[in-house]
Design a protein around this motif. Structure first.
Motif, PDB file in Angstrom:
ATOM      1  N   PHE A 105       0.825  -1.208   0.000  1.00 14.47           N
ATOM      2  CA  PHE A 105       0.000   0.000   0.000  1.00 14.47           C
ATOM      3  C   PHE A 105       0.859   1.258   0.000  1.00 14.47           C
ATOM      4  CE2 PHE A 105      -2.138   3.417   2.304  1.00 14.47           C
ATOM      5  CZ  PHE A 105      -3.327   3.530   1.577  1.00 14.47           C
ATOM      6  N   PHE A 106       1.831   1.318   0.918  1.00 14.72           N
ATOM      7  CA  PHE A 106       2.637   2.536   1.024  1.00 14.72           C
ATOM      8  C   PHE A 106       3.639   2.658  -0.124  1.00 14.72           C
ATOM      9  CE2 PHE A 106       1.105   2.381   5.437  1.00 14.72           C
ATOM     10  CZ  PHE A 106       0.639   3.684   5.545  1.00 14.72           C
ATOM     11  N   SER A 107       4.088   1.541  -0.653  1.00 14.79           N
ATOM     12  CA  SER A 107       4.957   1.592  -1.829  1.00 14.79           C
ATOM     13  C   SER A 107       4.212   2.204  -3.009  1.00 14.79           C
ATOM     14  CB  SER A 107       5.451   0.194  -2.183  1.00 14.79           C
ATOM     15  OG  SER A 107       6.281   0.240  -3.329  1.00 14.79           O
ATOM     16  N   CYS A 108       2.976   1.754  -3.242  1.00 16.95           N
ATOM     17  CA  CYS A 108       2.163   2.289  -4.337  1.00 16.95           C
ATOM     18  C   CYS A 108       1.804   3.755  -4.087  1.00 16.95           C
ATOM     19  CB  CYS A 108       0.889   1.454  -4.513  1.00 16.95           C
ATOM     20  SG  CYS A 108       1.190  -0.216  -5.143  1.00 16.95           S
ATOM     21  N   LEU A 109       1.525   4.080  -2.833  1.00 13.14           N
ATOM     22  CA  LEU A 109       1.152   5.452  -2.493  1.00 13.14           C
ATOM     23  C   LEU A 109       2.308   6.407  -2.751  1.00 13.14           C
ATOM     24  CD1 LEU A 109      -1.115   7.232  -1.308  1.00 13.14           C
ATOM     25  CD2 LEU A 109      -0.085   6.845   0.946  1.00 13.14           C
ATOM     26  N   PHE A 110       3.505   6.043  -2.304  1.00 17.37           N
ATOM     27  CA  PHE A 110       4.664   6.913  -2.517  1.00 17.37           C
ATOM     28  C   PHE A 110       5.038   6.976  -3.995  1.00 17.37           C
ATOM     29  CE2 PHE A 110       5.301   6.765   2.070  1.00 17.37           C
ATOM     30  CZ  PHE A 110       5.791   8.045   2.327  1.00 17.37           C
ATOM     31  N   LEU A 111       4.803   5.901  -4.718  1.00 19.56           N
ATOM     32  CA  LEU A 111       5.057   5.919  -6.155  1.00 19.56           C
ATOM     33  C   LEU A 111       4.135   6.917  -6.844  1.00 19.56           C
ATOM     34  CD1 LEU A 111       6.754   4.531  -8.391  1.00 19.56           C
ATOM     35  CD2 LEU A 111       4.828   2.958  -8.703  1.00 19.56           C
ATOM     36  N   GLN A 112       2.871   6.955  -6.426  1.00 22.63           N
ATOM     37  CA  GLN A 112       1.917   7.898  -7.002  1.00 22.63           C
ATOM     38  C   GLN A 112       2.267   9.339  -6.635  1.00 22.63           C
ATOM     39  OE1 GLN A 112      -0.341   7.811  -9.156  1.00 22.63           O
ATOM     40  NE2 GLN A 112      -1.442   9.731  -8.836  1.00 22.63           N
ATOM     41  N   ILE A 113       2.635   9.576  -5.383  1.00 22.02           N
ATOM     42  CA  ILE A 113       3.009  10.930  -4.963  1.00 22.02           C
ATOM     43  C   ILE A 113       4.251  11.388  -5.728  1.00 22.02           C
ATOM     44  CG2 ILE A 113       3.835  12.341  -3.039  1.00 22.02           C
ATOM     45  CD1 ILE A 113       2.177  10.550  -1.173  1.00 22.02           C
ATOM     46  N   GLY A 114       5.231  10.498  -5.841  1.00 24.21           N
ATOM     47  CA  GLY A 114       6.441  10.837  -6.586  1.00 24.21           C
ATOM     48  C   GLY A 114       6.146  11.147  -8.042  1.00 24.21           C
ATOM     49  N   THR A 115       5.234  10.397  -8.632  1.00 25.00           N
ATOM     50  CA  THR A 115       4.828  10.658 -10.017  1.00 25.00           C
ATOM     51  C   THR A 115       4.254  12.060 -10.160  1.00 25.00           C
ATOM     52  OG1 THR A 115       4.340   8.305 -10.366  1.00 25.00           O
ATOM     53  CG2 THR A 115       3.370   9.861 -11.918  1.00 25.00           C
ATOM     54  N   ASN A 116       3.439  12.472  -9.187  1.00 25.91           N
ATOM     55  CA  ASN A 116       2.850  13.815  -9.232  1.00 25.91           C
ATOM     56  C   ASN A 116       3.914  14.901  -9.114  1.00 25.91           C
ATOM     57  OD1 ASN A 116       0.271  12.763  -9.517  1.00 25.91           O
ATOM     58  ND2 ASN A 116      -0.204  12.876  -7.338  1.00 25.91           N
ATOM     59  N   TYR A 117       4.919  14.673  -8.253  1.00 30.95           N
ATOM     60  CA  TYR A 117       6.017  15.636  -8.140  1.00 30.95           C
ATOM     61  C   TYR A 117       6.803  15.725  -9.446  1.00 30.95           C
ATOM     62  CZ  TYR A 117       5.578  16.145  -3.043  1.00 30.95           C
ATOM     63  OH  TYR A 117       5.134  16.436  -1.777  1.00 30.95           O
ATOM     64  N   PHE A 118       7.115  14.582 -10.030  1.00 29.46           N
ATOM     65  CA  PHE A 118       7.857  14.575 -11.291  1.00 29.46           C
ATOM     66  C   PHE A 118       7.055  15.230 -12.410  1.00 29.46           C
ATOM     67  CE2 PHE A 118      10.517  10.908  -9.642  1.00 29.46           C
ATOM     68  CZ  PHE A 118      11.686  11.650  -9.611  1.00 29.46           C
ATOM     69  N   ASN A 119       5.754  14.996 -12.436  1.00 29.23           N
ATOM     70  CA  ASN A 119       4.907  15.619 -13.449  1.00 29.23           C
ATOM     71  C   ASN A 119       4.923  17.136 -13.320  1.00 29.23           C
ATOM     72  OD1 ASN A 119       1.624  16.416 -14.046  1.00 29.23           O
ATOM     73  ND2 ASN A 119       2.788  15.356 -15.624  1.00 29.23           N
ATOM     74  N   GLU A 120       4.872  17.619 -12.081  1.00 22.78           N
ATOM     75  CA  GLU A 120       4.937  19.059 -11.827  1.00 22.78           C
ATOM     76  C   GLU A 120       6.286  19.624 -12.294  1.00 22.78           C
ATOM     77  OE1 GLU A 120       3.061  22.546 -10.196  1.00 22.78           O
ATOM     78  OE2 GLU A 120       2.305  20.511 -10.454  1.00 22.78           O
ATOM     79  N   TYR A 121       7.352  18.908 -11.965  1.00 17.97           N
ATOM     80  CA  TYR A 121       8.695  19.380 -12.293  1.00 17.97           C
ATOM     81  C   TYR A 121       8.941  19.379 -13.801  1.00 17.97           C
ATOM     82  CZ  TYR A 121      13.739  19.326 -12.980  1.00 17.97           C
ATOM     83  OH  TYR A 121      15.016  19.591 -13.437  1.00 17.97           O
ATOM     84  N   PHE A 122       8.659  18.280 -14.479  1.00 15.25           N
ATOM     85  CA  PHE A 122       8.995  18.177 -15.889  1.00 15.25           C
ATOM     86  C   PHE A 122       8.081  19.035 -16.771  1.00 15.25           C
ATOM     87  CE2 PHE A 122      11.156  14.208 -14.520  1.00 15.25           C
ATOM     88  CZ  PHE A 122      12.420  14.539 -15.004  1.00 15.25           C
ATOM     89  N   ASP A 123       6.818  19.192 -16.394  1.00 19.21           N
ATOM     90  CA  ASP A 123       5.961  20.097 -17.155  1.00 19.21           C
ATOM     91  C   ASP A 123       6.457  21.533 -17.045  1.00 19.21           C
ATOM     92  OD1 ASP A 123       4.403  18.056 -18.044  1.00 19.21           O
ATOM     93  OD2 ASP A 123       2.591  18.614 -16.963  1.00 19.21           O
ATOM     94  N   TYR A 124       7.001  21.885 -15.876  1.00 16.18           N
ATOM     95  CA  TYR A 124       7.621  23.201 -15.702  1.00 16.18           C
ATOM     96  C   TYR A 124       8.905  23.299 -16.522  1.00 16.18           C
ATOM     97  CZ  TYR A 124      11.205  26.115 -13.488  1.00 16.18           C
ATOM     98  OH  TYR A 124      12.266  26.961 -13.276  1.00 16.18           O
ATOM     99  N   ARG A 125       9.745  22.291 -16.426  1.00 15.32           N
ATOM    100  CA  ARG A 125      11.042  22.309 -17.088  1.00 15.32           C
ATOM    101  C   ARG A 125      10.905  22.370 -18.611  1.00 15.32           C
ATOM    102  NH1 ARG A 125      15.761  17.638 -16.601  1.00 15.32           N
ATOM    103  NH2 ARG A 125      17.114  18.479 -18.243  1.00 15.32           N
TER     104      ARG A 125
END
Length: 315
Positions: free
Chosen positions: A64-84
């Motif tokens: 559960f927490f592995s999947c949850l952190f994977l999803q949160i990390g994906t959202n951070y990366f999406n924010e970063y790369f769309d900005y970049r």
């Protein structure tokens, strides 16, 4: 011209000194309303394993927490790369715009994504010791899809492949994987259960793309609504939502899922009102509300499906 200005603004912002980030900003940037995407598949896959007689609490929590952190990390990366890559600007509806608002630096957002992926990977290592080395394939596939969803060279989200990848990662991989770590064998039932969950999680992304249609069109981000039109996106949303109920019914009739799974039809009024508002919408604010309603439907549907599978133990 607008893209050049956005890139100049981005370079200027990226050069500013990092300041401590408030907890609420970290939480906001994780996009909490999208995190049902990691909850429902784990609940359903684990419930199916329980229906077949196996449940390990620590394995469930690690998954559960592995999947949850994977999803949160994906959202951070999406924010970063769309900005970049200049795909977002200060007025973007889809982004949290924390970088443009100087609430976080680009490096902090990127660091948040890396941290979340490291946590997910460490939990994955624990699962490897508990289950076996084949879990490496699950983890590696999930991390690669999550990272290259936004990042070069693949940039799945900008090539019209985001929907497919989300269906595979957040639908099939998470649901079937959550089952597999409990019972270490292939299951057609687990695959069947992953289909409606995959349809609904894809509908969250599609609703996001429908909302961002104008912004994505301006920067040539090739989401499905940009490629095939806004009307297509609205109709695709209806097909995904209604398809989740149709798929569940077919799998019950074919005996891949126990008959109590038909209880998911109790949630159909939520889907119907959701689809009706989206098909009739002409303003972006309707789509903004639609994303949250779709996320909630995904969660409610997943919980009802999981409970229904467990209920079948006693019937």
């Amino acid at each position: 011209m607008r893209e050049k200005k956005t890139m100049r603004d981005a370079r200027s912002i990226s050069q500013r000194t990092a300041q401590p980030v408030a907890l609420k900003t970290w939480v906001k940037t994780s996009r909490p309303f999208t995190l049902t995407a990691a909850v429902s598949p784990v609940l359903v896959g684990t419930a199916l394993a329980g229906y077949e007689g196996t449940f390990h609490i620590w394995t469930f929590l690690a998954t559960f927490f592995s999947c949850l952190f994977l999803q949160i990390g994906t959202n951070y990366f999406n924010e970063y790369f769309d900005y970049r890559y200049g795909l977002d600007h200060a007025g973007s509806l889809g982004a949290m715009t924390v970088i443009f608002k100087q609430e976080m630096t680009a490096g902090q957002v990127l660091g948040g994504g890396i941290f979340c992926f490291v946590v997910a990977a460490l939990l994955g290592v624990a699962l490897i010791f508990a289950v076996g080395p084949e879990i490496i394939l699950f983890g590696l596939a999930g991390i690669l899809i999550a990272y290259f969803y936004s990042a070069k060279p693949f940039k799945f989200s900008s090539r019209g492949l985001g929907d497919v990848m989300v269906f595979l990662a957040m639908g099939v991989l998470m649901t079937w994987g959550s089952y597999y770590v409990q019972i270490h064998h292939w299951s057609w039932s687990a695959l069947a259960a992953s289909i409606p969950i995959g349809f609904l999680v894809t509908s969250i992304l599609n609703m996001n793309n429908v909302r961002d249609y104008q912004d994505d069109l301006a920067v040539n981000k090739g989401t499905l609504p940009v490629r095939f039109g806004l009307k297509f996106g609205q109709r695709f949303h209806a097909a995904l939502l209604f398809g989740s109920y149709l798929a569940t019914t077919i799998f019950v009739i074919s005996r891949l899922l126990p008959w109590p799974c038909l209880l998911v039809w109790l949630t159909f009024p939520l889907a119907y009102t959701n689809v009706r508002s989206v098909l009739q919408a002409t303003e972006r604010k309707t789509f903004i509300v639609g994303i949250k309603k779709t996320s909630m439907l995904h969660l409610v549907f997943g919980v009802v499906l999981a409970v229904s599978i467990l209920l079948a133990i006693f019937l």
